[in-house]
Design a protein around this motif. Structure first.
Motif, short mmCIF file in Angstrom:
data_model
loop_
_atom_site.label_atom_id
_atom_site.label_comp_id
_atom_site.label_asym_id
_atom_site.label_seq_id
_atom_site.Cartn_x
_atom_site.Cartn_y
_atom_site.Cartn_z
N PHE A 152 1.00 -1.31 -0.06
CA PHE A 152 -0.01 0.09 -0.12
C PHE A 152 0.86 1.14 -0.09
CE2 PHE A 152 -2.65 -3.28 2.03
CZ PHE A 152 -3.63 -3.28 1.46
N GLN A 153 2.20 1.07 -0.22
CA GLN A 153 3.23 2.37 -0.22
C GLN A 153 2.51 3.46 -0.82
OE1 GLN A 153 6.74 2.18 -2.31
NE2 GLN A 153 6.51 -0.25 -2.39
N ASN A 154 1.75 3.46 -2.23
CA ASN A 154 1.82 4.49 -2.75
C ASN A 154 0.34 4.84 -2.67
OD1 ASN A 154 4.36 4.96 -4.02
ND2 ASN A 154 4.11 2.93 -5.20
N ARG A 155 -0.35 4.19 -1.89
CA ARG A 155 -1.67 4.49 -1.81
C ARG A 155 -1.86 5.91 -1.16
NH1 ARG A 155 -6.23 0.70 -0.82
NH2 ARG A 155 -5.54 -0.74 -2.35
N GLN A 156 -3.05 6.72 -1.43
CA GLN A 156 -3.31 7.81 -0.92
C GLN A 156 -3.93 7.66 0.49
OE1 GLN A 156 -5.48 10.27 0.16
NE2 GLN A 156 -4.54 11.74 0.32
N ILE A 157 -3.60 8.31 1.60
CA ILE A 157 -3.80 7.82 2.88
C ILE A 157 -5.33 7.93 3.27
CG2 ILE A 157 -1.56 8.43 4.08
CD1 ILE A 157 -2.62 11.09 5.01
N SER A 158 -6.03 8.67 2.39
CA SER A 158 -7.41 8.76 2.94
C SER A 158 -8.27 7.11 2.23
CB SER A 158 -8.03 9.66 2.04
OG SER A 158 -8.19 9.69 0.61
N GLN A 159 -7.41 6.50 1.42
CA GLN A 159 -7.89 5.31 0.68
C GLN A 159 -7.67 3.96 1.47
OE1 GLN A 159 -6.58 5.68 -3.05
NE2 GLN A 159 -8.14 7.49 -3.68
N LEU A 160 -7.10 4.52 2.88
CA LEU A 160 -6.72 3.22 3.54
C LEU A 160 -7.78 3.04 4.51
CD1 LEU A 160 -3.13 4.30 4.49
CD2 LEU A 160 -3.59 2.40 2.91
N SER A 161 -7.98 1.89 5.16
CA SER A 161 -9.00 1.31 6.27
C SER A 161 -8.56 2.05 7.56
CB SER A 161 -9.15 0.20 6.37
OG SER A 161 -8.12 -0.41 6.92
N GLY A 162 -9.24 2.18 8.67
CA GLY A 162 -8.79 2.54 9.92
C GLY A 162 -7.43 2.12 10.45
N GLY A 163 -7.77 0.38 10.47
CA GLY A 163 -6.71 -0.38 10.85
C GLY A 163 -5.30 -0.17 10.08
N GLN A 164 -5.35 0.04 8.62
CA GLN A 164 -4.33 0.40 7.88
C GLN A 164 -3.71 1.74 8.38
OE1 GLN A 164 -6.24 -0.02 3.79
NE2 GLN A 164 -5.09 -2.29 3.75
N GLN A 165 -4.54 2.72 8.54
CA GLN A 165 -4.05 3.95 8.85
C GLN A 165 -3.13 3.89 10.15
OE1 GLN A 165 -7.54 6.19 9.11
NE2 GLN A 165 -7.38 6.66 6.83
N GLN A 166 -3.76 3.05 11.45
CA GLN A 166 -2.98 2.85 12.49
C GLN A 166 -1.75 2.11 12.22
OE1 GLN A 166 -4.67 3.74 15.66
NE2 GLN A 166 -2.38 3.67 15.80
N ARG A 167 -1.50 1.21 11.19
CA ARG A 167 -0.37 0.53 10.83
C ARG A 167 0.75 1.51 10.23
NH1 ARG A 167 -1.05 -5.67 8.91
NH2 ARG A 167 -3.26 -6.11 9.96
N ILE A 168 0.14 2.33 9.52
CA ILE A 168 1.18 3.57 8.91
C ILE A 168 1.54 4.10 10.09
CG2 ILE A 168 0.94 5.65 7.45
CD1 ILE A 168 0.94 3.02 6.05
N PHE A 169 0.91 4.57 11.02
CA PHE A 169 1.41 5.51 12.16
C PHE A 169 2.29 4.74 12.90
CE2 PHE A 169 -1.62 9.30 13.80
CZ PHE A 169 -1.16 9.88 12.59
N LEU A 170 2.02 3.34 13.15
CA LEU A 170 3.15 2.65 13.76
C LEU A 170 4.46 2.50 12.96
CD1 LEU A 170 3.60 0.69 16.33
CD2 LEU A 170 2.64 -1.18 14.86
N ALA A 171 4.34 2.33 11.76
CA ALA A 171 5.40 2.23 10.94
C ALA A 171 6.07 3.47 10.88
CB ALA A 171 5.34 2.04 9.59
N ARG A 172 5.64 4.72 11.06
CA ARG A 172 6.35 5.85 11.23
C ARG A 172 7.11 5.91 12.32
NH1 ARG A 172 2.98 11.62 11.67
NH2 ARG A 172 2.42 10.62 13.54
N ALA A 173 6.59 5.55 13.46
CA ALA A 173 7.37 5.51 14.92
C ALA A 173 8.45 4.47 14.64
CB ALA A 173 6.31 5.16 16.05
N LEU A 174 8.16 3.19 14.23
CA LEU A 174 9.21 2.25 13.82
C LEU A 174 10.51 2.95 13.26
CD1 LEU A 174 7.30 -0.89 13.02
CD2 LEU A 174 8.41 -0.38 15.44
N VAL A 175 10.27 3.61 12.29
CA VAL A 175 11.33 4.25 11.33
C VAL A 175 12.36 4.99 12.10
CG1 VAL A 175 10.69 6.30 10.34
CG2 VAL A 175 11.62 4.46 9.01
#
Lengths: 376, 245
Positions: B132-155
């Motif tokens: 989903f790396q190139n997905r516009q963030i509004s087109q992600l589900s709530g769970g996917q958005q949460q995962r993105i936030f987690l990934a941002r912290a992991l990095v």
């Protein structure tokens, strides 16, 4: 006058060239900075700033005693900034929400500005002042020096934008997180706000206090429809803004006595309207088309799955069945059957139909997907 | 250096206007724990995290991270805000949001390069969001958005992770995936602090817990202090969780 003649005129006529350049630059910088305002949900801040600038202009006239656009600019800048920081201070230190703070500062400053204007008009040299031009703007007053100032400010804000691109972007998206990364968010905030005030103040002379906020918002709102990338949005907003300036100036120059500022704003509004309807992914038109297409597909899929259930009762799924039999299950139309035939899902033969290989596989996959969805 | 304190909060008091939100909190969080902060709505859980991170200015008190003021230790702390705190219609992609996690180490002006992109892609992979790396963030589900936030912290590759309700509004699959990552972080010696709402899962997910309701009620290992007594003190009604075990 034809379009070609007009274009030659723009390049040859000094006044027209100056005004066109000036409004184009103003549109571009407003589109660029307006994108930030829209994304920060501070759309109305521009409105408050432009109204807040009015008393500054009036005071500059009172102190300086003559019409001088440079002093006006400084006065507008100072009172515009003052108004902005008041708004920020009020929202930070009181229970008031930002819309209330905006409304308060806007009317307070504007009221004070109008008061000063009427006072000035009662003075002897009132008519020379032409201060009321700042209310609705007058593009004809643009001079070459104004264009140079506009070009300079546009250039500098472009440079700043490129330098601090990453900082701007993250602040717009998630200010609290930005803070935890160690960035001084106030510095970024002040940078953005200062340039916004600067752009607004520069636009007052052309577009006027009342319509200035439309210059900021319209190109940005239109641009947002066309892209999901921040930098593309800003570029598109700048282009829309510049085009609004050029086209608006063109219309007002060729039609007698049409005031330039309002025409520019109306052209920008046309961009907004067009974008809301025709933008490919977010536009209303294509969204409606996609919706109808999906609905039609769903109808076909439903019919197909009914056919699949019927076909399954035979060893050979290609065994033909009567079309009538479908009536027992759900509505279908000749049209949808024809459509399924063009997709090569089924073959029609008189009053009979039978599934094809392609249709069979399609139906099996549909069925699987539905199963999965049920499991969820 | 074992048994070092990751975070030490002293006499922390936060008030919005007259009403105290946090009252005189002393809190010691040992390194390497996976800790839940639990408490009713309005108990100050998010405020505690935000005060530790310096987002909210406390009325009094201090926060030390590995023995030094937080301001000097920012690079050791990563924050996962509540999903609802940002506008997901912002024009940007999943990868772009994750890359923001690298901005802190880059500092002012410098742009992320190949190295930062590689790290971000790795983080996306860890949370199962690489496709989903190139997905516009509004087109992600709530769970996917949460995962993105987690990934941002992991990095950010920090030592301490502060998360504000990472399980809010996510489905069971995502919740399992997230807790798996949190447990891996703990295994790697990181300290993970999570504002949590579901009391049922506390013993299963966490090894350390803090009860909070404006004041700190208790803090310690789940097996020692996660009991009816503390729950009743925190939530004010009789709780029976003993059936869990």
């Amino acid at each position: 006058m034809g379009l070609q003649d007009y274009i030659t005129l723009v390049f040859t006529d000094y006044t027209l060239r100056t005004i066109t350049l000036g409004t184009a630059l103003l549109g571009a910088i407003c589109g660029m900075l307006g994108s930030f305002a829209v994304l920060r949900k501070q759309s109305l801040l521009g409105d408050a700033i432009s109204h807040a600038a009015l008393p500054g202009i009036a005071l500059a006239f009172l102190i300086h005693g003559a019409k001088n656009s440079f002093y006006f600019l400084i006065g507008a800048l100072v009172s515009g900034l003052l108004g902005t920081f008041w708004i920020k201070g009020i929202t930070k230190r009181t229970h008031l929400k930002s819309d209330t703070a905006l409304g308060l500062v806007l009317s307070l400053f504007f009221g004070f500005g109008m008061l000063l204007l009427t006072y000035i008009q009662k003075q002897e040299n009132a008519n020379q002042a032409g201060l009321d031009k700042y209310l609705f703007g007058q593009a004809a007053t643009l001079m070459e020096s104004d264009v140079w100032i506009l070009a300079g400010v546009t250039g500098i804000s472009l440079l700043i934008l490129l330098f601090f691109w990453k900082e701007f972007k993250i602040l717009l998206f998630d200010p609290e997180y930005t803070k935890t990364l160690g960035f001084n968010t106030r510095v970024i905030d002040i940078l953005i706000t200062t340039f916004m005030v600067l752009a607004i103040v520069l636009g007052l002379q052309t577009v006027g206090v009342v319509l200035m906020s439309a210059m900021l918002l319209a190109p940005a709102a239109a641009a947002r429809q066309w892209t999901n990338h921040l930098w593309k949005m800003i570029v598109i907003a700048a282009v829309f803004g510049a085009l609004s300036g050029i086209i608006g100036t063109g219309i007002s120059a060729t039609q007698n006595n049409l005031s330039t500022g309002p025409v520019i704003v109306l052209v920008a509004a046309v961009f907004v309207l067009f974008s809301f309807i025709f933008a490919p992914s977010r536009g209303l038109l294509f969204r409606q088309i996609r919706f109808m297409k999906n609905r039609n597909n769903l109808k076909l899929h439903k019919t197909l799955s009914v056919m699949y259930e019927i076909a399954k009762t035979h060893k050979n799924f290609k065994h033909p069945h009567k079309i009538k039999i479908l009536n027992n299950f759900q509505g279908f139309s000749r049209k949808s059957l024809k459509k399924m035939e063009t997709y090569q899902w089924i073959e029609l033969n008189g009053q009979m139909w039978n599934l094809t290989d392609k249709g069979y596989h399609k139906a099996v996959n549909l069925y699987n997907q539905q199963n999965i969805q049920q499991d969820d | 250096m074992q048994e070092q304190n990751a975070i030490k909060v002293d006499d922390l008091t936060v008030a919005y206007n007259y009403k105290p939100v946090l009252w005189d909190i002393d809190l010691v969080i040992p390194e390497g724990v996976l800790m839940a902060i639990v408490g009713p709505n309005g108990a100050g859980k998010s405020t505690l995290i935000k005060s530790i991170l310096g987002i909210i200015k406390p009325l009094a008190g201090s926060v030390k991270v590995f023995g030094k003021p937080y301001q000097k230790q920012r690079d050791k702390v990563a924050y996962v805000p509540q999903k609802g705190s940002v506008d997901w219609d912002f024009p940007t992609t999943a990868l772009d949001v994750v890359m923001m996690g690298t901005y802190g180490s880059l500092g002012w002006i410098k742009r992320p390069g190949k190295k930062e992109k590689k790290a971000s892609l790795e983080a996306l992979e860890k949370v199962g969001m690489l496709p989903f790396q190139n997905r516009q963030i509004s087109q992600l589900s709530g769970g996917q958005q949460q995962r993105i936030f987690l990934a941002r912290a992991l990095v950010q590759n920090a030592s301490i992770y502060l998360m504000d309700e990472p399980f809010q509004g996510v489905d069971a699959t995502t919740e399992k995936a997230i807790i798996q990552i949190l447990k891996e972080l703990r295994k790697a010696g990181k300290t993970v602090i999570v504002v949590h709402h579901d009391l049922q899962t506390v013993p299963e997910y966490f090894d350390w817990v803090t009860f909070l309701n404006v004041k700190k009620i208790a803090t310690g290992p789940v097996k020692d202090i996660f009991n009816d007594d503390n729950l009743t003190k925190t939530y004010g009604i009789n709780y029976k969780v003993s059936m869990q075990k």
